[in-house]
Write an enzyme that holds these catalytic residues in place. Structure first.
Site, short mmCIF file in Angstrom:
data_model
loop_
_atom_site.label_atom_id
_atom_site.label_comp_id
_atom_site.label_asym_id
_atom_site.label_seq_id
_atom_site.Cartn_x
_atom_site.Cartn_y
_atom_site.Cartn_z
N CYS A 70 -14.03 2.32 0.04
CA CYS A 70 -13.14 2.37 0.90
C CYS A 70 -13.80 0.83 1.89
O CYS A 70 -14.92 0.96 2.17
CB CYS A 70 -13.41 3.46 2.00
SG CYS A 70 -12.46 3.19 3.39
N CYS A 73 -14.72 1.48 5.84
CA CYS A 73 -16.01 2.12 5.97
C CYS A 73 -17.11 0.99 6.35
O CYS A 73 -16.86 -0.29 5.80
CB CYS A 73 -16.70 3.03 4.90
SG CYS A 73 -15.86 4.53 4.61
N HIS A 116 -15.29 8.30 7.43
CA HIS A 116 -14.24 8.20 6.68
C HIS A 116 -13.45 9.50 6.67
O HIS A 116 -12.20 9.66 6.37
CB HIS A 116 -14.72 7.90 5.33
CG HIS A 116 -13.79 7.84 4.15
ND1 HIS A 116 -12.90 6.77 4.03
CD2 HIS A 116 -13.15 8.81 3.42
CE1 HIS A 116 -12.27 6.83 2.88
NE2 HIS A 116 -12.24 8.12 2.63
N ASN A 156 0.10 4.99 10.74
CA ASN A 156 0.64 5.82 9.57
C ASN A 156 -0.39 6.55 9.25
O ASN A 156 -1.72 6.46 8.85
CB ASN A 156 1.17 4.79 8.56
CG ASN A 156 2.16 3.99 8.75
OD1 ASN A 156 3.02 4.37 9.77
ND2 ASN A 156 2.50 2.73 8.22
N HIS A 167 -8.99 6.16 5.05
CA HIS A 167 -9.85 6.16 6.20
C HIS A 167 -8.86 6.28 7.79
O HIS A 167 -7.84 5.55 7.63
CB HIS A 167 -10.70 4.97 6.28
CG HIS A 167 -11.68 4.72 7.20
ND1 HIS A 167 -13.20 5.02 6.93
CD2 HIS A 167 -11.91 4.37 8.65
CE1 HIS A 167 -13.92 4.85 7.98
NE2 HIS A 167 -13.15 4.60 9.06
N HIS A 169 -6.96 5.03 10.26
CA HIS A 169 -6.93 3.88 11.01
C HIS A 169 -5.41 3.57 11.34
O HIS A 169 -4.56 4.41 11.01
CB HIS A 169 -7.26 2.70 9.82
CG HIS A 169 -6.21 2.44 8.85
ND1 HIS A 169 -6.18 3.50 7.79
CD2 HIS A 169 -5.19 1.55 8.27
CE1 HIS A 169 -5.28 3.15 6.78
NE2 HIS A 169 -4.78 2.14 7.48
N GLN A 171 -2.36 0.08 12.64
CA GLN A 171 -2.34 -1.26 12.60
C GLN A 171 -1.49 -1.82 13.85
O GLN A 171 -1.02 -0.97 14.82
CB GLN A 171 -1.32 -1.57 11.50
CG GLN A 171 -1.79 -1.03 10.29
CD GLN A 171 -0.82 -1.31 8.98
OE1 GLN A 171 -0.59 -2.63 8.73
NE2 GLN A 171 -0.49 -0.28 8.28
#
Length: 352
Positions: A70, A73, A116, A156, A167, A169, A171
């Site tokens: 990933c 991470c 993660h 999302n 992971h 996250h 934007q």
């Protein structure tokens, strides 16, 4: 909050946001990366009047890597990632495969935690507040870029939404124009203001919703409800009770209460469809006023706009998704299979 800005091997900016003021961030990106080259271009549709980002370089972006590869991470030994340090609280960096770049705007990735296997809903209140502070800081910084007119922070969550990295996250898109959805709100705002002799449409909507049966939860400074004309099967709008145009306008009382309210909303979303169901896919979208003048929306100023978050899922029932088929995709007319009143009732039923 401590903020530390650095550069990745290819020149992109990376920013650590830390809970502790004594945290030192001096790790170097050891990857042999060349500077990124993007082909982002904004084209205007002459019939609809909206803009489309053409970004062919995104075809090569990372797609569902195994967990041990990933890129979000932290770096561990010889396993090098987008984050050079071996741990982090919250980190923001320029997207390596941006939809918008240069004169066409900017795209950033926000990693909520180094864990993660976590999710936003599993964060502590302190961690969620740090994310809020990072969103606010990035809104401020990006708004000063010459090409940026609107800043959009969003998450999302879930493969059903199209997420390619597992992971936790989100934007941030910094657009060089006012987005079509915001423009529609501003036109409605202007028309209502003129028709009523100055009444604010956002204030009127919030007052009406709080008096109705679709309220999901309410704090001293925030209110969450399923809107009267919800587009999605389960959709919640979260408003600060004191109208502000953007994240920068929130006072300390609203910032302090936000984690409690928002985390509860996310946890309820994961319980909508019952025990044993996979995590609920969702989109969480902050709506902020554009920066600069709003001359095309006569009589409206930035302060007339109301910051709010829209949280919704494309899952309509257990094992079934709401697809944007002919009416939605072809004519932008949504058909909702779940009555908003029932959706609100269900979201109250699954309270902690």
């Amino acid at each position: 909050m401590k903020k530390t800005s650095t550069r990745l091997a290819d020149g992109r900016e990376l920013i650590y946001y830390d809970l502790r003021d004594d945290t030192v961030r001096d790790a170097v990106d050891r990857r042999p990366l060349e500077r990124t080259h993007t082909t982002s271009e904004i084209r205007r549709d002459p019939l609809l009047g909206d803009q489309v980002a053409i970004a062919s370089h995104r075809q090569g972006r990372t797609y569902h890597p195994p967990a041990d590869q990933c890129p979000l991470c932290p770096t561990k030994g010889d396993r090098l990632s987008e984050i050079p340090d071996s741990s982090y609280d919250v980190v923001v960096f320029e997207n390596r495969f941006p939809s918008l770049a240069g004169d066409s705007g900017r795209c950033e990735v926000v990693c909520f935690t180094s864990d993660h296997d976590a999710s936003f809903a599993s964060l502590t209140g302190e961690q969620a507040r740090l994310v809020l502070d990072a969103w606010t800081d990035r809104t401020s910084e990006l708004s000063h870029l010459p090409s940026v007119q609107q800043v959009f922070c969003f998450e999302n969550r879930g493969e059903e939404i199209g997420v390619t990295l597992g992971h936790p996250h989100g934007q941030i898109y910094a657009y060089p124009f006012t987005t079509p959805r915001t423009a529609l709100m501003l036109r409605s705002l202007a028309a209502h203001k003129e028709a009523t002799g100055g009444e604010n449409l956002f204030d009127a909507v919030l007052e009406r919703e709080l008096a109705d049966e679709r309220v999901v939860l309410e704090g001293e400074h925030w209110a969450a409800f399923v809107p009267y004309a919800a587009h999605w099967p389960y959709e919640v709008h979260l408003y600060p009770k004191r109208r502000v145009p953007d994240l920068l306008g929130l006072d300390e009382a609203a910032r302090s209460e936000f984690p409690q309210v928002y985390l509860e909303l996310l946890r309820r979303f994961d319980r909508i469809f019952g025990e044993g169901e996979p995590p609920t896919p969702y989109i969480a979208a902050w709506h902020q006023a554009p920066f600069g003048t709003l001359e095309e929306f006569e009589g409206v100023t930035r302060d007339d706009f109301a910051l709010h978050l829209e949280l919704f899922t494309i899952r309509r029932t257990s094992g079934k998704l709401k697809f944007l088929a002919g009416s939605e995709s072809g004519m932008n007319v949504f058909i909702n299979d779940v009555p908003p009143e029932r959706a609100a009732e269900r979201l109250r039923e699954v309270a902690s």
